[in-house]
Design a protein around this motif. Structure first.
Motif, PDB file in Angstrom:
ATOM      1  N   ALA A 251     107.718  66.781  50.559  1.00 37.25           N
ATOM      2  CA  ALA A 251     107.437  65.406  50.973  1.00 37.25           C
ATOM      3  C   ALA A 251     105.997  65.021  50.651  1.00 37.25           C
ATOM      4  O   ALA A 251     105.724  63.921  50.161  1.00 37.25           O
ATOM      5  N   GLU A 254     105.629  64.455  46.974  1.00 38.10           N
ATOM      6  CA  GLU A 254     106.211  63.175  46.570  1.00 38.10           C
ATOM      7  C   GLU A 254     105.328  62.013  47.008  1.00 38.10           C
ATOM      8  O   GLU A 254     105.108  61.065  46.238  1.00 38.10           O
ATOM      9  N   LEU A 255     104.818  62.072  48.234  1.00 31.80           N
ATOM     10  CA  LEU A 255     103.935  61.008  48.713  1.00 31.80           C
ATOM     11  C   LEU A 255     102.711  60.872  47.824  1.00 31.80           C
ATOM     12  O   LEU A 255     102.227  59.755  47.574  1.00 31.80           O
ATOM     13  N   THR A 259     106.050  57.792  45.996  1.00 30.51           N
ATOM     14  CA  THR A 259     107.441  57.431  46.302  1.00 30.51           C
ATOM     15  C   THR A 259     107.841  58.041  47.638  1.00 30.51           C
ATOM     16  O   THR A 259     107.145  58.893  48.189  1.00 30.51           O
ATOM     17  N   PHE A 260     109.041  57.618  48.139  1.00 27.38           N
ATOM     18  CA  PHE A 260     109.398  57.921  49.527  1.00 27.38           C
ATOM     19  C   PHE A 260     110.845  58.398  49.676  1.00 27.38           C
ATOM     20  O   PHE A 260     111.428  58.270  50.750  1.00 27.38           O
ATOM     21  N   THR A 261     111.426  58.955  48.632  1.00 25.75           N
ATOM     22  CA  THR A 261     112.835  59.340  48.723  1.00 25.75           C
ATOM     23  C   THR A 261     113.053  60.503  49.692  1.00 25.75           C
ATOM     24  O   THR A 261     114.180  60.711  50.152  1.00 25.75           O
ATOM     25  N   TYR A 262     112.007  61.253  50.019  1.00 23.55           N
ATOM     26  CA  TYR A 262     112.149  62.361  50.966  1.00 23.55           C
ATOM     27  C   TYR A 262     112.735  61.887  52.288  1.00 23.55           C
ATOM     28  O   TYR A 262     113.396  62.657  53.017  1.00 23.55           O
ATOM     29  N   ALA A 263     112.512  60.614  52.641  1.00 24.67           N
ATOM     30  CA  ALA A 263     112.911  60.091  53.947  1.00 24.67           C
ATOM     31  C   ALA A 263     114.404  59.789  54.046  1.00 24.67           C
ATOM     32  O   ALA A 263     114.899  59.474  55.135  1.00 24.67           O
TER      33      ALA A 263
END
Length: 284
Positions: A251, A254-255, A259-263
């Protein structure tokens, strides 16, 4: 309450095979309890990582002060035992000192913290002599047993040998584990035994129940496989905590890319709020 939980924990070791997952804080312990496990253990690795500290390494790599001290570890154990209704077994590492008297004090502190069991290992943290001398290791287990007996409380004492983790043989593991069982350990723990042949040998050669740890690297053996091999207890060490930190690392990476797809795969606020509501007191 502690006495009842301790009795239940002792009974789990009488026959069959059970999984004892490892927690590192109140939240993780509550989640494991909610999943229906009859007991949980603590993981020194998970507790250390949650405090930004190393675990189970040679002192030369991080210095003697790098690992978590006894008071800090037992404080976390106490927090967990107070927050769940199931028995809790404490990872007591090497007893936080070499002398049998120190190990005895650690066991007394674990009992006072509400633990229903605990392990004492023979790893020293010193490369020149990674394991305690066998005679001293036995004296340490004997001191732990005497402390439990003097307390008069049910408590599952586990004698752990790290022989395989430091490159030793299965034969030496058997010799050490049997010596610890003879000195008063209720269960033997041989981390590093992960294949069916090694585990079958340990079950056959040991004079008491065996704990194995799964999840060190992932393993093809299932709980049913381990039950068929004759294993009494299965723990997972710090593997759940390490998996959680892997997700955190991904996460964060990625941050850093924006981007925020981890969420997309997170637990909802409502689900976590429901899970972590305080236990309701028993009525009746």
């Amino acid at each position: 309450m502690d006495g009842d939980r301790r009795k239940r924990f002792v009974e789990l070791h009488r026959e069959g095979c059970f999984l004892l997952p490892n927690a590192w804080d109140i939240g993780s312990a509550r989640m494991l309890e909610a999943a229906g496990f009859p007991a949980v253990a603590t993981t020194s690795a998970g507790i250390a990582f949650s405090l930004g500290r190393p675990d189970h390494d040679f002192f030369a790599e991080h210095g003697p002060a790098g690992r978590i001290d006894r008071d800090t570890m037992l404080r976390r154990v106490r927090e967990i035992t107070a927050a769940v209704a199931v028995p809790v077994s404490a990872d007591l590492e090497e007893g936080f000192g070499e002398a049998p008297e120190t190990v005895a004090t650690t066991i007394r502190m674990a009992l006072a913290a509400g633990a229903a069991g605990g392990n004492i290992e023979d790893f020293t943290g010193e490369r020149a002599r990674p394991l305690h001398d066998p005679a001293l290791a036995v004296d340490r287990i004997r001191a732990a047993r005497a402390t439990v007996d003097a307390a008069g409380e049910p408590f599952v004492l586990v004698g752990r040998t790290d022989t395989l983790l430091v490159g030793g043989s299965v034969a030496e593991s058997v010799e050490r584990a049997n010596a610890y069982l003879a000195a008063g350990a209720d269960c033997a723990f041989v981390p590093g035994a992960a294949d069916a042949a090694t585990i079958a040998t340990l079950v056959r050669e040991l004079d008491g129940p065996l704990n194995v740890v799964m999840g060190l690297t992932g393993n093809a053996l299932s709980l049913d496989d381990l039950r068929d091999l004759g294993v009494r207890r299965v723990t997972v060490g710090g593997s759940i905590a390490r998996a959680m930190y892997r997700h955190l690392q991904r996460a964060a990476q990625e941050l850093a890319q924006g981007t925020f797809t981890y969420a997309q795969d997170q637990l909802s606020q409502a689900d976590l709020n429901d899970l972590f509501r305080p236990h309701q007191p028993d009525v009746g």
